[in-house]
Design a protein around this motif. Structure first.
Motif, PDB file in Angstrom:
ATOM      1  N   VAL A 247       0.847  -1.197   0.000  1.00  0.00           N
ATOM      2  CA  VAL A 247       0.000   0.000   0.000  1.00  0.00           C
ATOM      3  C   VAL A 247       0.882   1.246   0.000  1.00  0.00           C
ATOM      4  O   VAL A 247       1.785   1.383   0.838  1.00  0.00           O
ATOM      5  N   LEU A 248       0.606   2.145  -0.925  1.00  0.00           N
ATOM      6  CA  LEU A 248       1.374   3.387  -1.016  1.00  0.00           C
ATOM      7  C   LEU A 248       0.690   4.499  -0.237  1.00  0.00           C
ATOM      8  O   LEU A 248      -0.475   4.812  -0.463  1.00  0.00           O
ATOM      9  N   MET A 249       1.459   5.087   0.703  1.00  0.00           N
ATOM     10  CA  MET A 249       1.026   6.277   1.433  1.00  0.00           C
ATOM     11  C   MET A 249       2.204   7.248   1.522  1.00  0.00           C
ATOM     12  O   MET A 249       3.296   6.952   1.027  1.00  0.00           O
ATOM     13  N   HIS A 250       1.972   8.374   2.145  1.00  0.00           N
ATOM     14  CA  HIS A 250       3.025   9.388   2.277  1.00  0.00           C
ATOM     15  C   HIS A 250       3.065   9.911   3.707  1.00  0.00           C
ATOM     16  O   HIS A 250       2.013  10.136   4.318  1.00  0.00           O
ATOM     17  N   ASP A 251       4.265  10.113   4.205  1.00  0.00           N
ATOM     18  CA  ASP A 251       4.419  10.742   5.524  1.00  0.00           C
ATOM     19  C   ASP A 251       5.106  12.096   5.393  1.00  0.00           C
ATOM     20  O   ASP A 251       5.557  12.678   6.381  1.00  0.00           O
ATOM     21  N   SER A 252       5.203  12.608   4.164  1.00  0.00           N
ATOM     22  CA  SER A 252       5.844  13.894   3.940  1.00  0.00           C
ATOM     23  C   SER A 252       5.305  14.475   2.645  1.00  0.00           C
ATOM     24  O   SER A 252       4.429  13.895   2.014  1.00  0.00           O
ATOM     25  N   GLY A 253       5.804  15.634   2.269  1.00  0.00           N
ATOM     26  CA  GLY A 253       5.401  16.246   1.010  1.00  0.00           C
ATOM     27  C   GLY A 253       4.160  17.103   1.096  1.00  0.00           C
ATOM     28  O   GLY A 253       3.583  17.446   0.072  1.00  0.00           O
TER      29      GLY A 253
END
Length: 728
Positions: A247-253
């Motif tokens: 699963v692709l998620m983001h913790d930045s940006g």
């Protein structure tokens, strides 16, 4: 500073300056400035902006991509020339977070994972890992797996293999310094599913494999970067039919609060459905992707993290310094504009007089200390002979070896006396002249300076006020036909004479210029005459007069024309002496800060202003140019250039006002932008060198500037110059 071209005695045999130390002092300011710029560049380098993973790449063919890759799983292994892929087993989810670590959102993500006893894989960028190594260490300590996401987040499909190697190496360097490990996992920026692999990205994947990395894409995209809402993020992240997934998620940006909220609901909900949340290697039953970094590689990583942290600290100090210098610069400009306008209105109003005894008509003694002034002394003396105020002229020859005294004597001019002495320095020469002077009002000038016919008369008019002990004249650059002369001309008109108007109103004039100044004999005698305690005897005597209770004022119409240095080396020598001498004078009179009466007033008003505007602000002013360079390189370039042009515009307004007050031609201001780019930098380094000399206890030799005699004597109609200089 002071516009004075002083002549100094040579270094005595018992006061040597180490030949080894002088070049080092010349080098230290440059090295220090270079180090500060390097720290700022490093900070900009690791603060390069990360784009969100939604870049749209033009479609490309995929006929060169093996079918087992397009139809395979999200874990692609091309190591050792192979072509294989893996899928995550059913009921196993591998959460992956890209673009971090972020100081705000990554800790919240880690907290939620810890709360629900889940592991994940964090694909970190080298820039963020370099800035936040503690978060990388926390990820590893809490059992999460780390993957590389390049150092600066470029699209590798458009990069050379050399650039790809650099991105991987730098990313591993940051990881090694932060957590003491390397990793074999890699995710390309702007990647998506395996079936999206095309002829542009496939060669990169193969090359990455040849470097020993496993490429990890995804098969479930939460699209949290779109911020579609918590429910939508959960829906998109949930696989169907109990299948396993990455699963692709983001913790930045960007703002990731929806990601954190969705994660807190997603984890317990899918655990209730029988899912486990593992690292990638745990889910695949493979050995850990982490290996320990030891030896030189570890020390390189640690050194890198240390330098990045140092750059952050240095930048913080520089930003604070920029705020200080910005306040000082704007404050000084406002003070100069307001107070110089007030000064001009006061002294130019109809019926203005300096005091009850105006006009001053008594004779004046003019002292001309001279050391090897053969090229200039005749012009100087002839200019004095045109004076419309009664004067006697005393030329004090300070041990000249070029026949200066003989030239003056051969002129055979009435009212001109020559006093000879062994070389002892300018303060001693002036004291000798004071002892030989017949009159109570004494004018001092340099041997390379020429006066207009009205200069002496205008210079002594303020003595109509019995409280005035000294008067500063209006020194101007005579040889302003060269570029370096034009720059000094701007500096004299704006930086010296506009300042003097301000200091006059504030009653804390710091310097009577050696090129054109007048003193009351009784005032000089009360403070012990000219002192050789510092290299800036003119600043020293002015401060002493303030402390003794005398008023020091500025006479704008008392114009004198001096020959400014014509080479960078001579200019450096002169300003180095001025800067260092000013620091010496401030230190010598430091006790005025705690004293009472006039001395205390000068100490608590004058000394702080002189220290701020002449020592501290110029020392910090390079930050404006340093941050200009930073903004141009790292952005925002447009806003940075606008801000710098704004500062230049403010300076131009002040300069134009100063030129208007002094009735100077505005055409000379055409070189102002170039002066800000080149000339100011030289002055910065000179001042920094003076600081280093002062702090290290160094000793500065007297230095005589070479003169050409280009500034000629005034004629009947006013001031004239030789053919090299424009008429004024």
């Amino acid at each position: 500073m002071r516009p004075s071209s002083r002549r100094r005695r040579p270094v005595a045999p018992d006061t040597p300056v180490s030949r080894r130390r002088v070049p080092m002092r010349l080098l230290l300011p440059v090295l220090l400035l270079t180090a500060l710029v390097a720290m700022l560049m490093l900070r900009g380098y690791v603060h390069s902006e990360i784009l969100a993973d939604h870049r749209i790449r033009p479609e490309a063919a995929s006929d060169k991509v093996p079918e087992e890759i397009i139809d395979g799983g999200p874990v692609i292994d091309t190591r050792n020339g192979g072509t294989g892929s893996l899928k995550v087993p059913d009921h196993r989810l591998v959460l992956t977070f890209d673009d971090g670590p972020d100081p705000k959102w990554t800790p919240q993500v880690l907290d939620v994972l810890k709360k629900h006893h889940a592991h994940a894989v964090f694909f970190i960028t080298g820039t963020m890992a370099s800035r936040h190594p503690d978060l990388v260490k926390r990820m590893v300590d809490e059992g999460h797996e780390i993957g590389l996401h390049t150092f600066s987040h470029p699209d590798l499909s458009y990069q050379s293999t050399k650039r790809i190697d650099w991105e991987l190496t730098q990313n591993q360097l940051a990881l090694g310094g932060a957590a003491g490990i390397r990793t074999s996992l890699f995710r390309p920026p702007y990647s998506s599913f395996a079936d999206a692999m095309d002829n542009k990205s496939w060669p990169v994947t193969r090359y990455i494999g040849s470097r020993g990395y496993i490429t990890v894409v995804n098969d479930t995209d939460s699209e949290d970067w779109r911020k579609p809402g918590v429910d939508e993020i959960i829906r998109r992240a949930t696989p169907h039919g109990g299948k396993g997934a990455i699963v692709l998620m983001h913790d930045s940006g960007g703002d990731r609060h929806q990601t954190v909220q969705a994660l807190d609901r997603f984890l317990p909900a899918l655990k209730a459905e029988g899912y486990s949340f593992d690292n990638l290697t745990e889910a695949l039953g493979a050995p850990s992707a982490h290996t320990a970094v030891t030896g030189l590689d570890l020390w390189k990583g640690v050194a890198w993290i240390f330098l990045v942290r140092a750059s952050e600290g240095v930048t913080g100090v520089l930003v604070a310094g920029l705020a200080v210098v910005g306040t000082l610069v704007i404050g000084r400009f406002l003070l100069m504009l307001v107070l110089s306008a007030a000064h001009a209105r006061r002294v130019r109003r109809r019926g203005f007089t300096w005091g009850p005894d105006a006009p001053v008509t008594e004779p004046v003694s003019v002292l001309v200390p001279a050391y090897n002034e053969a090229k200039c002394i005749e012009n100087t003396v002839r200019s004095l002979m045109t004076s419309n105020h009664p004067i006697e002229i005393i030329v004090i020859d300070d041990g000249s070896t070029d026949g200066t005294a003989r030239l003056v004597e051969a002129m055979g001019l009435p009212g001109v006396r020559v006093v000879r002495q062994l070389n002892a320095g300018k303060p001693a020469a002036l004291n000798r002249g004071i002892a030989n002077a017949r009159y109570d009002l004494i004018v001092m000038m340099d041997g390379d300076t020429v006066f207009e016919p009205a200069t002496v008369g205008e210079l002594v008019q303020p003595f109509a006020d019995p409280a005035v002990g000294a008067v500063a004249g209006n020194a101007k650059v005579g040889n302003k036909d060269t570029l370096i002369g034009a720059w000094q001309h701007i500096e004299y008109v704006m930086g010296f004479n506009l300042d003097r108007r301000m200091y006059d109103v504030l009653r804390c004039m710091p310097t009577i210029p050696g090129a054109v100044g007048a003193f009351r004999r009784s005032a000089l005698e009360r403070v012990g005459g000219m002192s050789d305690d510092t290299l800036a005897e003119d600043t020293d005597i002015t401060m002493a007069l303030h402390r003794d209770g005398w008023k020091v004022v500025y006479a704008e119409k008392a114009r004198a024309w001096t020959e400014a240095p014509e080479s960078v080396q001579q200019l450096w020598s002169q300003r180095y002496r001025w800067s260092y001498g000013t620091m010496q004078a401030i230190w010598k009179h430091r006790r005025a800060v705690v004293e009472k009466g006039p001395s205390g007033r000068f100490g608590r008003v004058g000394l702080p202003l002189v220290s701020l505007f002449m020592v501290l602000a110029p020392l910090l002013a390079p930050l404006i140019d340093v941050f200009l360079l930073y903004g141009v390189v790292f952005g925002p370039t447009g806003k940075t250039l606008v801000a710098w042009l704004g500062v230049l515009a403010v300076q131009a307004v002040c300069a134009a006002y100063a030129f208007r007050l002094d009735r100077e031609r505005m055409t000379h201001l055409l070189s102002l932008p170039l002066q800000q780019v080149l000339y100011r930098q030289l002055m910065y380094v000179v001042l920094l060198q003076s600081w280093i000399t002062a702090l290290t206890g160094g000793r500065l030799r007297w230095q005589k500037l070479r003169r050409t005699g280009v500034v000629g004597a005034p004629g009947a109609g006013g001031h004239t110059l030789t053919d090299r200089s424009p008429a004024v």
